[in-house]
Design an enzyme around this catalytic site. Sequence first.
Site, PDB file in Angstrom:
ATOM      1  N   THR A   1       0.850  -1.195   0.000  1.00 28.40           N
ATOM      2  CA  THR A   1       0.000   0.000   0.000  1.00 28.40           C
ATOM      3  C   THR A   1       0.884   1.243   0.000  1.00 28.40           C
ATOM      4  OG1 THR A   1      -0.214  -0.183   2.422  1.00 28.40           O
ATOM      5  CG2 THR A   1      -2.052  -1.004   1.102  1.00 28.40           C
ATOM      6  N   GLY A   2       0.817   1.998  -1.093  1.00 32.35           N
ATOM      7  CA  GLY A   2       1.562   3.254  -1.182  1.00 32.35           C
ATOM      8  C   GLY A   2       0.839   4.330  -0.369  1.00 32.35           C
TER       9      GLY A   2
ATOM     10  N   SER B   1      -6.652 -10.002  -7.963  1.00 34.02           N
ATOM     11  CA  SER B   1      -6.801  -8.708  -7.280  1.00 34.02           C
ATOM     12  C   SER B   1      -7.353  -7.683  -8.257  1.00 34.02           C
ATOM     13  CB  SER B   1      -5.421  -8.241  -6.777  1.00 34.02           C
ATOM     14  OG  SER B   1      -5.500  -6.928  -6.237  1.00 34.02           O
TER      15      SER B   1
ATOM     16  N   HIS C   1      -6.927  -4.467  -7.090  1.00 32.21           N
ATOM     17  CA  HIS C   1      -6.290  -3.321  -6.440  1.00 32.21           C
ATOM     18  C   HIS C   1      -7.214  -2.740  -5.355  1.00 32.21           C
ATOM     19  CE1 HIS C   1      -2.628  -0.876  -7.688  1.00 32.21           C
ATOM     20  NE2 HIS C   1      -3.060  -0.181  -6.663  1.00 32.21           N
TER      21      HIS C   1
ATOM     22  N   ARG D   1      -9.571  -0.004  -6.564  1.00 37.27           N
ATOM     23  CA  ARG D   1      -8.990   1.336  -6.743  1.00 37.27           C
ATOM     24  C   ARG D   1      -8.557   1.609  -8.173  1.00 37.27           C
ATOM     25  NH1 ARG D   1      -7.397   3.280  -1.645  1.00 37.27           N
ATOM     26  NH2 ARG D   1      -5.516   4.377  -2.272  1.00 37.27           N
TER      27      ARG D   1
ATOM     28  N   GLY E   1      -8.654  -8.403  -1.521  1.00 36.50           N
ATOM     29  CA  GLY E   1      -9.806  -7.556  -1.775  1.00 36.50           C
ATOM     30  C   GLY E   1     -10.956  -7.857  -0.831  1.00 36.50           C
TER      31      GLY E   1
ATOM     32  N   ILE F   1     -11.174  -8.306   2.389  1.00 33.64           N
ATOM     33  CA  ILE F   1     -11.067  -9.205   3.544  1.00 33.64           C
ATOM     34  C   ILE F   1     -11.082  -8.402   4.839  1.00 33.64           C
ATOM     35  CG2 ILE F   1      -9.478 -10.764   4.757  1.00 33.64           C
ATOM     36  CD1 ILE F   1      -8.986 -11.941   1.906  1.00 33.64           C
ATOM     37  N   ARG F   2     -12.092  -8.654   5.646  1.00 30.67           N
ATOM     38  CA  ARG F   2     -12.243  -7.958   6.927  1.00 30.67           C
ATOM     39  C   ARG F   2     -12.429  -8.937   8.081  1.00 30.67           C
ATOM     40  NH1 ARG F   2     -10.868  -5.068   3.424  1.00 30.67           N
ATOM     41  NH2 ARG F   2     -11.923  -3.207   2.606  1.00 30.67           N
TER      42      ARG F   2
ATOM     43  N   ARG G   1      -6.286  -2.739   3.345  1.00 34.21           N
ATOM     44  CA  ARG G   1      -6.790  -1.707   4.254  1.00 34.21           C
ATOM     45  C   ARG G   1      -6.761  -2.166   5.714  1.00 34.21           C
ATOM     46  NH1 ARG G   1      -9.614  -1.384  -0.375  1.00 34.21           N
ATOM     47  NH2 ARG G   1      -9.784   0.638  -1.442  1.00 34.21           N
TER      48      ARG G   1
HETATM   49  C1  FMN Z   1      -4.017   3.104   0.477  1.00 31.02           C
HETATM   50  C2  FMN Z   1      -3.759   1.995  -0.495  1.00 31.02           C
HETATM   51  C3  FMN Z   1      -2.641   2.036  -1.304  1.00 31.02           C
HETATM   52  C4  FMN Z   1      -2.367   0.994  -2.202  1.00 31.02           C
HETATM   53  N1  FMN Z   1      -1.218   1.027  -2.935  1.00 31.02           N
HETATM   54  C5  FMN Z   1      -0.909  -0.041  -3.733  1.00 31.02           C
HETATM   55  C6  FMN Z   1       0.324  -0.100  -4.418  1.00 31.02           C
HETATM   56  O1  FMN Z   1       1.165   0.793  -4.312  1.00 31.02           O
HETATM   57  N2  FMN Z   1       0.583  -1.189  -5.208  1.00 31.02           N
HETATM   58  C7  FMN Z   1      -0.341  -2.199  -5.333  1.00 31.02           C
HETATM   59  O2  FMN Z   1      -0.096  -3.172  -6.038  1.00 31.02           O
HETATM   60  N3  FMN Z   1      -1.514  -2.173  -4.675  1.00 31.02           N
HETATM   61  C8  FMN Z   1      -1.813  -1.126  -3.878  1.00 31.02           C
HETATM   62  N4  FMN Z   1      -2.991  -1.127  -3.191  1.00 31.02           N
HETATM   63  C9  FMN Z   1      -3.904  -2.286  -3.302  1.00 31.02           C
HETATM   64  C10 FMN Z   1      -3.556  -3.337  -2.256  1.00 31.02           C
HETATM   65  O3  FMN Z   1      -2.286  -3.910  -2.485  1.00 31.02           O
HETATM   66  C11 FMN Z   1      -4.579  -4.475  -2.243  1.00 31.02           C
HETATM   67  O4  FMN Z   1      -4.699  -5.023  -3.533  1.00 31.02           O
HETATM   68  C12 FMN Z   1      -5.953  -4.027  -1.774  1.00 31.02           C
HETATM   69  O5  FMN Z   1      -5.843  -3.039  -0.769  1.00 31.02           O
HETATM   70  C13 FMN Z   1      -6.728  -5.229  -1.256  1.00 31.02           C
HETATM   71  O6  FMN Z   1      -8.002  -4.859  -0.872  1.00 31.02           O
HETATM   72  P1  FMN Z   1      -8.399  -4.543   0.667  1.00 31.02           P
HETATM   73  O7  FMN Z   1      -7.898  -3.171   0.963  1.00 31.02           O
HETATM   74  O8  FMN Z   1      -9.881  -4.610   0.625  1.00 31.02           O
HETATM   75  O9  FMN Z   1      -7.758  -5.604   1.520  1.00 31.02           O
HETATM   76  C14 FMN Z   1      -3.275  -0.090  -2.315  1.00 31.02           C
HETATM   77  C15 FMN Z   1      -4.404  -0.129  -1.492  1.00 31.02           C
HETATM   78  C16 FMN Z   1      -4.651   0.894  -0.585  1.00 31.02           C
HETATM   79  C17 FMN Z   1      -5.865   0.801   0.289  1.00 31.02           C
END
Ligand code: FMN
Length: 381
Positions: free
Chosen positions: A112-113, A276, A278, A281, A310, A312-313, A333
């Site tokens: 997560t960036g 995934s 993302h 997003r 994706g 998962i809570r 998250r």
């Molecule tokens: C704040 C934020 C930043 C993220 N940044 C990246 C990233 O830099 N690279 C990436 O592959 N996925 C990124 N993701 C996606 C996550 O790796 C992951 O696929 C996603 O959060 C999974 O869903 P969840 O938040 O419902 O668990 C980001 C997600 C969030 C919430």
Amino acid sequence: MNRRRALQNFLAFAATSPLWPQQEPRLTNDPDDPAWPVNVHEFEAIAKRKLHPLAYDFIAGGAEGEQTLRANVEAYQRVFLVPRVMVDVSTVDTSIELLGFKLEKPIIIAPTGGKNLVIPNAEITVARAAEASHTVVTTGSGADKVMDEAANVIWWSNTAGHEKKSDAASYAKRMEDRGAKAIVVTVDNPYQSTRDRNNRNRFDYGYMQTGVPNEKVPPRTPALAGMWQPHAANMTWDYVGWLRSAANLPVILKGILAPEDARLAVEHGASAIVVSNHGGRQLDGAIATLDALPGVVEAVAGKIPVLMDGGIRRGADILKALAFGAKAVLVGRAPLWGLGAFGQAGVERVLWMLTMELKVAMALAGKPRIDAIDRSLVRRA
Ligand SMILES: Cc1cc2nc3c(=O)[nH]c(=O)nc-3n(C[C@H](O)[C@H](O)[C@H](O)COP(=O)(O)O)c2cc1C
């Protein structure tokens, strides 16, 4: 009886259960004790109160109208478990083998960036929490340096790709030298998506490094700034070979939804894939990951591990994903809500809670080991 005392009594009682983990949760004198929230949603509520609203929206939000963001979470609600009974569940083992490593649990921290929107030095704090929780952490580019501070953590390096083969090769070599155990290539963001919440907030992407300033600053950015930025938009399947020929590291492709792409990933030498979108997003309207998972698992036919993330809570969400054929899950998250609520202790607590929920769900479903979990456990409503 005060709340702290009540909790201590409960912990003493729970510790007599064979499901109780070895590392007990820490109790502090902080009135905001991380042991109080009882699920990930409650961590989110606390984090929301503590975070700047722009930071909260950046993390919680998804692309455009957030159809996919909602669908990821809702997909678990349409799947039900059909437990087996009269099975010896006096011990429950959540461990798995993945890419040559024995992991205590099938839960990995997703990349997560923008973690510094939550707290300063967040990448290192999360790495330390992962180390303490024996959890693999996936970390963004540049973050390899912070691993010096969490020397025993197993970490995977995440990249959005490179336009040139020479850059890909030097990156892969550098990560290998730094001690990464895998490279995770994010394949679903050739461009940054459009995110309504950030646009409405006039979110400045510079805040991802600095955090959101506390004082009110006039918006520096027009509504759609930061959107549609390319990230190695020329990347194709050859990229896997570029990395593999440069370093002796597994290459994991994150962001696969189509069974055809899963087959191509196997053909091009990926060591594992992550189903995934993302976290909702990137492409809004993309299929929920739990719905995409069975088709991908079928296409891969056991040739490489299929991971997923994706929505998962809960531990039961993880159990459902494993039943549909995921080898492990990533959480994005959930640990960030722990981080926002209580820093490192919050991340550890969220990981602990998900593990405990998974363990209890496995016990109640009659599945004492991960390899006992299969498709017969799940039915779609
Ligand atoms: C704040 C934020 C930043 C993220 N940044 C990246 C990233 O830099 N690279 C990436 O592959 N996925 C990124 N993701 C996606 C996550 O790796 C992951 O696929 C996603 O959060 C999974 O869903 P969840 O938040 O419902 O668990 C980001 C997600 C969030 C919430």
